[in-house]
Design an enzyme around this catalytic site. Structure first.
Site, PDB file in Angstrom:
ATOM      1  N   SER A  66       0.835  -1.199   0.000  1.00 21.26           N
ATOM      2  CA  SER A  66       0.000   0.000   0.000  1.00 21.26           C
ATOM      3  C   SER A  66       0.867   1.245   0.000  1.00 21.26           C
ATOM      4  O   SER A  66       1.952   1.276   0.623  1.00 21.26           O
ATOM      5  CB  SER A  66      -0.912   0.021   1.227  1.00 21.26           C
ATOM      6  OG  SER A  66      -1.625   1.243   1.289  1.00 21.26           O
TER       7      SER A  66
ATOM      8  N   TYR B  74      -3.249  -0.726   9.885  1.00 18.93           N
ATOM      9  CA  TYR B  74      -3.198  -1.188   8.496  1.00 18.93           C
ATOM     10  C   TYR B  74      -1.854  -0.820   7.872  1.00 18.93           C
ATOM     11  O   TYR B  74      -1.205  -1.644   7.221  1.00 18.93           O
ATOM     12  CB  TYR B  74      -4.341  -0.558   7.707  1.00 18.93           C
ATOM     13  CG  TYR B  74      -4.366  -0.914   6.238  1.00 18.93           C
ATOM     14  CD1 TYR B  74      -4.885  -2.128   5.807  1.00 18.93           C
ATOM     15  CD2 TYR B  74      -3.868  -0.033   5.288  1.00 18.93           C
ATOM     16  CE1 TYR B  74      -4.906  -2.457   4.464  1.00 18.93           C
ATOM     17  CE2 TYR B  74      -3.879  -0.347   3.939  1.00 18.93           C
ATOM     18  CZ  TYR B  74      -4.411  -1.565   3.530  1.00 18.93           C
ATOM     19  OH  TYR B  74      -4.418  -1.882   2.194  1.00 18.93           O
TER      20      TYR B  74
END
Length: 243
Positions: free
Chosen positions: A137, A150
């Site tokens: 990400s 996350y």
């Protein structure tokens, strides 16, 4: 001999696009799903309708023993593996104050622990010259306190990529991470708000929101023979977000 790939989280969103893209390249695809069997079977049906080959595998990667069960089921359908795409992930925006121990453990179990053990237990199946592609990400490139846990899990995946690339290089296996920015998927349902979508699009140098195919095409490159001399790399696939 045709190649075989396992795409975790392959039933929806980015994973579905990756599965469809690899199938168009002649790869036989194992479409893993966490809970939505209907979506996985639809992806398999779509691949077969286009002339490809695929099968579905179900496992909640956050549950104990899930990796072992997934590989056991995989072995029923396939003999060996050429491409592993660690795409499955979970998350939602939560600040530091909102995170509970259970949620912390869940995110690390699905996003970091599962890829580690999928590789560990899959290496006996992965052929020399194979490919591992981790879906990370763009939040590891910038400060992202809106979803701190996350971001931490994806940072762990980046480190895993480096270590695996070094260890598996002698077998000709490449290991790379692709790092999406904001992509229009079910996971980002908040994009249904026009104001939020407009703000998200403004992050990119192209002034639009990413689409699953934008990511799938880069994964397919890393899974191909053309990427044989690239390993241990983290590639930003965010459309130039926050440059």
């Amino acid at each position: 001999m045709s190649r075989t790939a396992l795409v975790t989280g392959g039933s929806r969103g980015i994973g579905r696009s990756i599965a469809l893209r690899l199938a168009r390249d002649g790869v036989r695809v194992a479409v893993h799903y966490g809970g939505n069997e209907v979506a996985a079977k639809q992806t398999v049906d779509d691949i077969r309708a286009a002339g490809g080959d695929a099968f579905a595998l179900g496992a909640d990667l956050g549950a104990a023993g899930a990796v072992e069960r997934l590989w056991s089921e995989y072995d029923v359908h396939a003999d060996g593996l050429d491409i592993l795409v660690n795409n499955a992930g979970t998350g939602k925006q939560q600040s530091l104050a909102e995170v509970t121990p259970d949620w912390f453990d869940r995110l690390f179990a699905v996003n970091a622990k599962a890829p580690f053990f999928l590789v560990q237990q899959g290496l006996s199946r992965l052929r020399d010259g194979g490919r591992i592609v981790n879906v990370g990400s763009g939040v590891t490139r910038v400060a992202f306190p809106q979803d701190i846990v996350y971001a931490m899990t994806k940072g762990a995946l980046n480190t895993l990529t480096l270590a695996l690339a070094k260890e598996l290089g002698p077998r000709g296996i490449t290991v790379n991470t692709v790092a999406p920015g904001i992509v229009e998927t079910e996971m980002n349902g908040w994009l249904a708000d026009p104001a939020a979508a407009s703000a998200a699009a403004a992050y990119s140098a192209f002034g639009r929101i990413g689409q699953p195919d934008d990511i799938a095409d880069v994964v397919a490159f890393f899974a191909s023979g053309q990427a044989r001399w690239i390993t241990g790399q983290w590639i930003d696939v965010s459309g130039g977000s926050l440059l």
